[in-house]
Design a protein around this motif. Structure first.
Motif, short mmCIF file in Angstrom:
data_model
loop_
_atom_site.label_atom_id
_atom_site.label_comp_id
_atom_site.label_asym_id
_atom_site.label_seq_id
_atom_site.Cartn_x
_atom_site.Cartn_y
_atom_site.Cartn_z
N ALA A 34 45.68 33.86 43.59
CA ALA A 34 46.29 35.23 42.85
C ALA A 34 47.36 34.91 41.98
O ALA A 34 47.50 33.76 41.87
CB ALA A 34 47.12 36.13 44.08
N HIS A 35 47.49 35.98 41.33
CA HIS A 35 48.86 35.49 40.38
C HIS A 35 49.87 36.47 40.37
O HIS A 35 49.49 37.42 40.57
CB HIS A 35 47.76 35.20 38.72
N VAL A 36 51.02 36.06 39.91
CA VAL A 36 52.02 36.98 39.74
C VAL A 36 51.78 37.99 38.65
O VAL A 36 51.46 37.68 37.62
CB VAL A 36 53.65 36.32 39.44
N SER A 37 52.28 39.23 39.01
CA SER A 37 52.18 40.36 38.02
C SER A 37 53.54 41.07 38.06
O SER A 37 54.22 40.94 39.02
CB SER A 37 50.79 41.17 38.54
N GLU A 38 53.85 41.69 36.87
CA GLU A 38 55.04 42.25 36.66
C GLU A 38 54.72 43.94 36.68
O GLU A 38 55.44 44.75 36.54
CB GLU A 38 55.54 41.82 35.47
N SER A 39 53.26 44.27 36.89
CA SER A 39 53.07 45.62 36.68
C SER A 39 51.91 46.09 37.53
O SER A 39 51.19 44.97 38.04
CB SER A 39 52.53 45.75 35.00
N TRP A 40 51.87 47.31 37.74
CA TRP A 40 50.68 47.79 38.25
C TRP A 40 49.30 47.67 37.43
O TRP A 40 48.17 47.76 37.82
CB TRP A 40 50.53 49.13 38.76
N ILE A 41 49.35 47.50 36.13
CA ILE A 41 48.27 47.41 35.28
C ILE A 41 47.96 45.97 35.42
O ILE A 41 48.79 44.88 35.02
CB ILE A 41 48.66 47.89 33.66
N PRO A 42 46.67 45.69 35.66
CA PRO A 42 46.08 44.20 35.62
C PRO A 42 46.12 43.55 34.47
O PRO A 42 45.92 44.04 33.12
CB PRO A 42 44.79 44.51 36.08
N THR A 43 46.38 42.20 34.56
CA THR A 43 46.44 41.39 33.43
C THR A 43 45.12 41.40 32.55
O THR A 43 43.90 41.23 33.36
CB THR A 43 46.53 39.93 33.88
N GLY A 44 45.04 41.45 31.07
CA GLY A 44 43.86 41.67 30.33
C GLY A 44 43.43 43.04 30.55
O GLY A 44 42.54 43.14 29.65
N HIS A 45 43.84 44.17 30.91
CA HIS A 45 43.37 45.56 30.79
C HIS A 45 43.71 46.10 29.58
O HIS A 45 45.08 45.41 28.79
CB HIS A 45 44.22 46.37 31.76
N GLU A 134 42.02 53.45 35.22
CA GLU A 134 42.41 54.54 34.22
C GLU A 134 44.20 54.62 34.45
O GLU A 134 44.49 54.78 35.53
CB GLU A 134 41.94 55.57 34.66
N PRO A 135 44.74 54.00 33.53
CA PRO A 135 46.21 54.11 33.48
C PRO A 135 46.99 55.41 34.02
O PRO A 135 47.78 55.51 34.84
CB PRO A 135 46.73 53.72 32.20
N HIS A 136 46.33 56.48 33.44
CA HIS A 136 46.77 57.84 34.14
C HIS A 136 47.08 58.12 35.52
O HIS A 136 47.82 59.01 36.08
CB HIS A 136 46.12 58.98 33.51
N VAL A 137 46.30 57.35 36.31
CA VAL A 137 46.33 57.34 37.65
C VAL A 137 47.70 57.16 38.38
O VAL A 137 48.27 57.39 39.23
CB VAL A 137 45.07 56.56 38.69
N LEU A 138 48.23 56.33 37.49
CA LEU A 138 49.81 56.01 37.92
C LEU A 138 50.63 57.23 37.97
O LEU A 138 51.63 57.24 38.74
CB LEU A 138 50.49 55.03 36.86
N SER A 139 50.27 58.66 37.38
CA SER A 139 50.93 59.84 37.50
C SER A 139 50.89 60.20 38.92
O SER A 139 51.98 60.52 39.56
CB SER A 139 50.55 60.75 36.57
N TRP A 140 49.97 59.90 39.69
CA TRP A 140 49.77 60.10 41.13
C TRP A 140 50.69 59.33 41.73
O TRP A 140 51.45 59.86 42.92
CB TRP A 140 48.35 59.86 41.58
#
Length: 182
Positions: A34-45, A134-140
């Protein structure tokens, strides 16, 4: 790792972030896959926004927790009864213990866990969430109007309320083109 934002102040949440050695978790629990992430949006998205990495700094975390008066304060960390999730939660609890926080890891089967999270019965939680395509799913998960109640569905179990974030999530609502949403 999720936080009950009404129960755990921002400075303590930031200190907790500094207290967790994410590289060690990846090495020990995920065998380096795995890799460390700073966000719910995946790296490379396409919607990824570069964020400043959080440093592992247990000394600063210990100082902040002491200054906030949280040393020795018990925290409830909820997770599923899945053995792997429990192992991750216990590793996090041990790291938080090193900086002065007492963490009670309480696993539950999924339906009980979600019901307890929905009613706010936690300070911390370890959950697995779906990959964000789909980034808008973050609104949920983060919209102020998605805090669950018995009469209202939603997955903002952290009870995050942020008007600027709500506006940004609304601006990102489909169907505008990807270019218009960046």
């Amino acid at each position: 790792l999720g936080f009950h934002t009404e129960a755990v102040p921002l400075e303590v949440r930031r200190a907790i972030g500094m207290a967790i050695d994410r590289d060690a978790l990846i090495a020990a629990k995920l065998e380096g896959r795995a890799h460390v992430s700073e966000s719910w949006i995946p790296t490379g998205h396409w919607a990824e926004v570069p964020l400043e990495p959080r440093a592992f700094d247990p000394a600063a975390a210990r100082r902040t927790i002491a200054e906030a008066g949280w040393t020795g304060r018990p925290l409830l960390l909820r997770t599923s009864s899945d053995r792997f999730r429990v192992a991750i939660a216990r590793a996090i609890a041990a790291m938080l213990g090193e900086v002065g926080l007492e963490v009670d890891v309480r696993p539950s089967e999924t339906a009980t866990l979600i019901a307890d999270l929905n009613r706010g019965g936690f300070e911390l939680c370890v959950l697995q969430v779906p990959e964000v395509f789909e980034p808008h799913v973050l609104s949920w998960f983060f919209g102020s109007d998605r805090i669950p109640t018995p009469d209202h569905p939603g997955a903002n179990r952290w009870r995050l309320r942020d008007g600027a974030l709500d506006e940004a999530l609304e601006r990102g609502r489909p169907p505008p083109s990807r270019e218009a949403r960046n």
